[in-house]
Design an enzyme around this catalytic site. Structure first.
Site, mmCIF file in Angstrom:
data_model
loop_
_atom_site.group_PDB
_atom_site.id
_atom_site.type_symbol
_atom_site.label_atom_id
_atom_site.label_comp_id
_atom_site.label_asym_id
_atom_site.label_seq_id
_atom_site.Cartn_x
_atom_site.Cartn_y
_atom_site.Cartn_z
ATOM 1 N N ASP A 171 -3.691 -5.290 -17.976
ATOM 2 C CA ASP A 171 -3.077 -4.497 -18.374
ATOM 3 C C ASP A 171 -3.042 -3.623 -19.463
ATOM 4 O O ASP A 171 -1.716 -3.391 -20.170
ATOM 5 C CB ASP A 171 -1.974 -4.397 -17.512
ATOM 6 C CG ASP A 171 -1.439 -5.809 -16.602
ATOM 7 O OD1 ASP A 171 -2.006 -5.028 -15.329
ATOM 8 O OD2 ASP A 171 -0.074 -6.028 -16.422
ATOM 9 N N ARG A 210 -14.900 -16.487 -9.328
ATOM 10 C CA ARG A 210 -13.900 -15.254 -8.717
ATOM 11 C C ARG A 210 -15.532 -13.986 -9.618
ATOM 12 O O ARG A 210 -16.069 -13.187 -8.834
ATOM 13 C CB ARG A 210 -13.828 -14.845 -10.652
ATOM 14 C CG ARG A 210 -12.175 -15.198 -10.675
ATOM 15 C CD ARG A 210 -11.590 -15.029 -11.877
ATOM 16 N NE ARG A 210 -10.636 -15.982 -11.874
ATOM 17 C CZ ARG A 210 -9.299 -15.029 -11.362
ATOM 18 N NH1 ARG A 210 -9.128 -14.022 -10.954
ATOM 19 N NH2 ARG A 210 -8.274 -16.140 -11.757
ATOM 20 N N ASN A 212 2.003 2.995 -2.359
ATOM 21 C CA ASN A 212 0.755 3.882 -3.780
ATOM 22 C C ASN A 212 -0.669 4.753 -2.408
ATOM 23 O O ASN A 212 -0.742 5.373 -2.820
ATOM 24 C CB ASN A 212 0.097 2.949 -4.542
ATOM 25 C CG ASN A 212 1.324 3.339 -5.794
ATOM 26 O OD1 ASN A 212 1.804 4.348 -6.171
ATOM 27 N ND2 ASN A 212 1.528 2.435 -5.995
ATOM 28 N N THR A 242 -9.345 -2.396 -18.629
ATOM 29 C CA THR A 242 -10.282 -3.187 -19.698
ATOM 30 C C THR A 242 -10.143 -4.664 -18.905
ATOM 31 O O THR A 242 -8.901 -4.490 -18.755
ATOM 32 C CB THR A 242 -10.153 -2.462 -21.442
ATOM 33 O OG1 THR A 242 -8.130 -2.584 -21.229
ATOM 34 C CG2 THR A 242 -10.083 -0.908 -21.350
ATOM 35 N N GLY A 253 0.906 -1.178 -0.607
ATOM 36 C CA GLY A 253 0.210 0.205 0.695
ATOM 37 C C GLY A 253 0.823 1.170 -0.213
ATOM 38 O O GLY A 253 -0.134 1.546 0.939
ATOM 39 N N ARG A 313 -5.616 -9.620 -7.888
ATOM 40 C CA ARG A 313 -6.121 -10.338 -8.571
ATOM 41 C C ARG A 313 -7.325 -10.106 -10.508
ATOM 42 O O ARG A 313 -7.454 -8.282 -10.660
ATOM 43 C CB ARG A 313 -8.042 -10.397 -7.537
ATOM 44 C CG ARG A 313 -7.175 -10.552 -6.191
ATOM 45 C CD ARG A 313 -7.669 -12.057 -6.513
ATOM 46 N NE ARG A 313 -8.108 -13.054 -6.878
ATOM 47 C CZ ARG A 313 -7.748 -14.263 -6.678
ATOM 48 N NH1 ARG A 313 -6.590 -14.787 -7.215
ATOM 49 N NH2 ARG A 313 -9.025 -15.391 -8.122
ATOM 50 N N GLU A 348 5.870 6.330 -9.483
ATOM 51 C CA GLU A 348 4.552 5.716 -8.717
ATOM 52 C C GLU A 348 3.897 6.664 -7.869
ATOM 53 O O GLU A 348 2.205 7.325 -7.976
ATOM 54 C CB GLU A 348 4.399 4.580 -8.949
ATOM 55 C CG GLU A 348 4.955 3.425 -9.656
ATOM 56 C CD GLU A 348 4.709 1.942 -9.390
ATOM 57 O OE1 GLU A 348 4.451 0.801 -9.823
ATOM 58 O OE2 GLU A 348 4.215 1.513 -8.132
ATOM 59 N N ASN A 358 -5.311 1.901 -13.028
ATOM 60 C CA ASN A 358 -5.327 0.867 -12.256
ATOM 61 C C ASN A 358 -3.594 1.334 -12.622
ATOM 62 O O ASN A 358 -2.647 2.014 -13.372
ATOM 63 C CB ASN A 358 -4.994 -0.367 -13.404
ATOM 64 C CG ASN A 358 -3.919 -1.266 -12.442
ATOM 65 O OD1 ASN A 358 -3.382 -1.643 -11.864
ATOM 66 N ND2 ASN A 358 -3.563 -2.602 -13.744
ATOM 67 N N GLN A 391 8.957 3.029 -8.099
ATOM 68 C CA GLN A 391 7.860 2.988 -7.418
ATOM 69 C C GLN A 391 7.985 4.934 -6.721
ATOM 70 O O GLN A 391 6.744 5.477 -6.453
ATOM 71 C CB GLN A 391 8.150 2.325 -5.960
ATOM 72 C CG GLN A 391 7.952 0.653 -6.390
ATOM 73 C CD GLN A 391 6.689 0.733 -4.998
ATOM 74 O OE1 GLN A 391 6.940 0.649 -3.604
ATOM 75 N NE2 GLN A 391 5.286 -0.323 -5.178
ATOM 76 N N GLU A 399 -8.635 -6.472 -21.360
ATOM 77 C CA GLU A 399 -7.322 -7.279 -21.521
ATOM 78 C C GLU A 399 -6.673 -6.319 -20.162
ATOM 79 O O GLU A 399 -6.053 -6.013 -19.815
ATOM 80 C CB GLU A 399 -6.901 -6.780 -22.923
ATOM 81 C CG GLU A 399 -5.621 -7.308 -23.455
ATOM 82 C CD GLU A 399 -4.930 -6.683 -24.116
ATOM 83 O OE1 GLU A 399 -4.125 -6.859 -24.416
ATOM 84 O OE2 GLU A 399 -5.699 -5.155 -24.991
HETATM 85 C C1 GRF Z 1 2.921 -1.216 -7.394
HETATM 86 O O1 GRF Z 1 4.667 -1.060 -8.046
HETATM 87 C C2 GRF Z 1 2.042 -1.459 -8.010
HETATM 88 O O2 GRF Z 1 2.660 -0.858 -9.471
HETATM 89 C C3 GRF Z 1 1.578 -2.632 -8.410
HETATM 90 O O3 GRF Z 1 1.921 -2.917 -7.332
HETATM 91 C C4 GRF Z 1 2.828 -2.667 -6.759
HETATM 92 C C5 GRF Z 1 2.148 -2.737 -5.530
HETATM 93 O O4 GRF Z 1 2.471 -1.423 -3.932
HETATM 94 N N1 GRF Z 1 0.465 -3.266 -10.234
HETATM 95 P P1 GRF Z 1 2.554 -1.159 -3.044
HETATM 96 O O5 GRF Z 1 1.224 -1.819 -2.933
HETATM 97 O O6 GRF Z 1 1.648 0.505 -3.495
HETATM 98 O O7 GRF Z 1 3.371 -0.616 -2.384
#
Ligand code: GRF
Length: 217
Positions: free
Chosen positions: A148, A68, A18, A144, A16, A94, A177, A110, A174, A146
């Protein structure tokens, strides 16, 4: 002018970081309200981060559901309660079915640790190194069916250094990100982004396939 706060739900499976970057940005003025954090993993550290910030948390353990679809029905029931404008996947591990994605098309984004369309799926840093790429980075895209593969909103790029390893790349990506999600959410909050007929519109103009290059802003 500051717009009304954008209501979002954040879906996680793990650390977590992000999510934390979004929480921190809200504390310094990002006009977003995290209505709920939902995890499919009971031990996800992101749940602790959310609790610390006073955000409602929900665990919907996918293993407890036979299919699912049953898992996604539970997820939808939880989301319906909050009715977020945007669903933010932040390390949510998931795969989602096409009907679930269709129900949230244009309202779910995403973040992925590669310069899509390169390296959808897992192990992106090792794959970039194995391919002897000179650049790597992260992408934010509309979801979408597909995996990623949805239309890209923005990317941020770094130069791969000779001594980079999958571990160092993960850390360096990161850092990118954690700037990207708050920026993209700010654009959403200001009504600047939307998906129309499969294309990302930014200020009502279609973006190129690689989205906004954040480092060139
Ligand atoms: C990130 O690198 C993101 O791009 C990927 O999963 C990772 C999640 O990291 N989808 P965090 O849980 O936000 O630290």
């Amino acid at each position: 002018m500051t717009p009304p706060r954008l209501p979002i739900a954040v879906l996680i499976s793990g650390n977590g970081s992000n999510l934390q970057a979004i929480i921190d940005a809200i504390q310094t003025g990002l006009p977003v309200e995290i209505q709920a954090v939902i995890s499919n993993q009971p031990e996800a550290f992101g749940l602790t981060r959310a609790e610390k910030a006073g955000i409602p948390t929900h665990v919907i353990p996918h293993r407890a559901y036979g299919t699912r679809e049953a898992f996604e029905d539970a997820l939808d029931a939880c989301l319906k309660h909050y009715a977020p404008t945007l669903i933010v996947l932040a390390g949510f591990m998931r795969r989602l079915t096409a009907p679930f994605v269709a129900r949230h098309l244009g309202a779910m984004i995403n973040i992925h640790p590669s310069l899509l369309p390169k390296y959808p799926g897992l192990d992106t840093h090792a794959r970039a190194l194995a391919a002897q790429d000179t650049h790597h980075g992260a992408s934010i895209h509309f979801v979408t069916p597909e995996v990623d593969g949805g239309p890209i909103i923005c990317q941020s790029t770094l130069d791969i250094a000779p001594d980079d390893t999958p571990g160092t790349l993960q850390k360096r990506v990161q850092v990118l990100e954690h700037v990207m999600y708050p920026q993209v959410l700010d654009w959403f909050a200001h009504g600047r982004l939307r998906l129309a007929d499969g294309a990302v519109l930014f200020d009502n103009r279609p973006l190129p396939p690689e989205g906004v290059q954040l480092d060139t802003l």
